[in-house]
Design a protein around this motif. Sequence first.
Motif, PDB file in Angstrom:
ATOM      1  N   ASP A  91       0.815  -1.219   0.000  1.00  0.00           N
ATOM      2  CA  ASP A  91       0.000   0.000   0.000  1.00  0.00           C
ATOM      3  C   ASP A  91       0.845   1.264   0.000  1.00  0.00           C
ATOM      4  O   ASP A  91       0.326   2.360   0.204  1.00  0.00           O
ATOM      5  CB  ASP A  91      -0.924  -0.002   1.221  1.00  0.00           C
ATOM      6  CG  ASP A  91      -1.933  -1.135   1.181  1.00  0.00           C
ATOM      7  OD1 ASP A  91      -2.419  -1.445   0.077  1.00  0.00           O
ATOM      8  OD2 ASP A  91      -2.213  -1.720   2.244  1.00  0.00           O
ATOM      9  N   CYS A  92       2.151   1.101  -0.203  1.00  0.00           N
ATOM     10  CA  CYS A  92       3.055   2.260  -0.223  1.00  0.00           C
ATOM     11  C   CYS A  92       3.294   2.641  -1.675  1.00  0.00           C
ATOM     12  O   CYS A  92       4.203   2.123  -2.341  1.00  0.00           O
ATOM     13  CB  CYS A  92       4.365   1.910   0.473  1.00  0.00           C
ATOM     14  SG  CYS A  92       5.539   3.278   0.579  1.00  0.00           S
ATOM     15  N   ALA A  93       2.480   3.552  -2.182  1.00  0.00           N
ATOM     16  CA  ALA A  93       2.543   3.881  -3.614  1.00  0.00           C
ATOM     17  C   ALA A  93       3.882   4.499  -4.003  1.00  0.00           C
ATOM     18  O   ALA A  93       4.436   4.201  -5.062  1.00  0.00           O
ATOM     19  CB  ALA A  93       1.398   4.824  -3.972  1.00  0.00           C
ATOM     20  N   ALA A  94       4.435   5.350  -3.147  1.00  0.00           N
ATOM     21  CA  ALA A  94       5.668   6.060  -3.500  1.00  0.00           C
ATOM     22  C   ALA A  94       6.909   5.172  -3.398  1.00  0.00           C
ATOM     23  O   ALA A  94       7.861   5.349  -4.162  1.00  0.00           O
ATOM     24  CB  ALA A  94       5.837   7.285  -2.609  1.00  0.00           C
ATOM     25  N   GLN A  95       6.908   4.251  -2.442  1.00  0.00           N
ATOM     26  CA  GLN A  95       8.063   3.389  -2.178  1.00  0.00           C
ATOM     27  C   GLN A  95       9.373   4.190  -2.218  1.00  0.00           C
ATOM     28  O   GLN A  95      10.264   3.948  -3.042  1.00  0.00           O
ATOM     29  CB  GLN A  95       8.090   2.212  -3.149  1.00  0.00           C
ATOM     30  CG  GLN A  95       6.902   1.285  -2.966  1.00  0.00           C
ATOM     31  CD  GLN A  95       7.046  -0.051  -3.666  1.00  0.00           C
ATOM     32  OE1 GLN A  95       7.923  -0.254  -4.497  1.00  0.00           O
ATOM     33  NE2 GLN A  95       6.165  -0.984  -3.325  1.00  0.00           N
ATOM     34  N   PRO A  96       9.504   5.179  -1.320  1.00  0.00           N
ATOM     35  CA  PRO A  96      10.678   6.057  -1.358  1.00  0.00           C
ATOM     36  C   PRO A  96      11.990   5.346  -1.103  1.00  0.00           C
ATOM     37  O   PRO A  96      13.060   5.880  -1.446  1.00  0.00           O
ATOM     38  CB  PRO A  96      10.377   7.085  -0.259  1.00  0.00           C
ATOM     39  CG  PRO A  96       9.418   6.383   0.661  1.00  0.00           C
ATOM     40  CD  PRO A  96       8.581   5.522  -0.221  1.00  0.00           C
ATOM     41  N   CYS A  97      11.949   4.156  -0.512  1.00  0.00           N
ATOM     42  CA  CYS A  97      13.187   3.430  -0.250  1.00  0.00           C
ATOM     43  C   CYS A  97      13.963   3.141  -1.527  1.00  0.00           C
ATOM     44  O   CYS A  97      15.198   3.037  -1.518  1.00  0.00           O
ATOM     45  CB  CYS A  97      12.888   2.122   0.485  1.00  0.00           C
ATOM     46  SG  CYS A  97      11.840   0.956  -0.430  1.00  0.00           S
TER      47      CYS A  97
END
Length: 217
Positions: free
Chosen positions: A147-153
């Motif tokens: 559910d983490c659309a950005a996935q900044p990792c």
Amino acid sequence: MTTLAAIAERAAAERLAVFGALHQGAGDELDGAGTLILFGPGEPGFWPHLTSQPEWRDGAPDPIDRWSKRVLGGMARDLGGRAIFPSDGPPYPPFFRWALGTGRAWPSPVQLLVHDTAGLMVSYRGAIAIPERLTLPDGPTAAPCKDCAAQPCRTACPAAALTPARYDVTACHAFLDTGAGQDCLSRGCSVRRACPVSDAYGRLAEQSAYHMRRFHP
């Protein structure tokens, strides 16, 4: 009768949290154990508690490991079980596989483990194997990354050393030797901090700085 909730309550008094549990069966590494329980730092409050303990203050090496062995070793004895630690070995216990088996940790987009409450800041202080087959609660149905659309990792590493494609340890160490690398050294890995679950976990920068200095003396 022993319950997972009772074990979690006792662990919380030492600022440890149950990071998952799984049942063991015939043929597993711990044949004869009914339940394996994994523990990690309980936040907020883990670092102030740990740094007030005698192992931290006596000046001897490996204070965190020695504290973990005292605390979890005592719990294991009281439960009639056995304490196991990531540093036991070689051969080393398969904590990565055990973590996946709990249903509360998954491979992240950057290959590191991600935990449902600790995010990419997940670490395991140890485990306890007990004879009883405890009733375990239902876990999350999916990794938080789903559910983490950005996935900044994926793009957070300023040195491009830790990405979905690889972890270039040499490039990581070289970057930490630069002025720009001081942010990671003093606050923790940028990739781990970028995870929204990590951000809500409450781990102090002082703890991350300690571990970074152990990784990059």
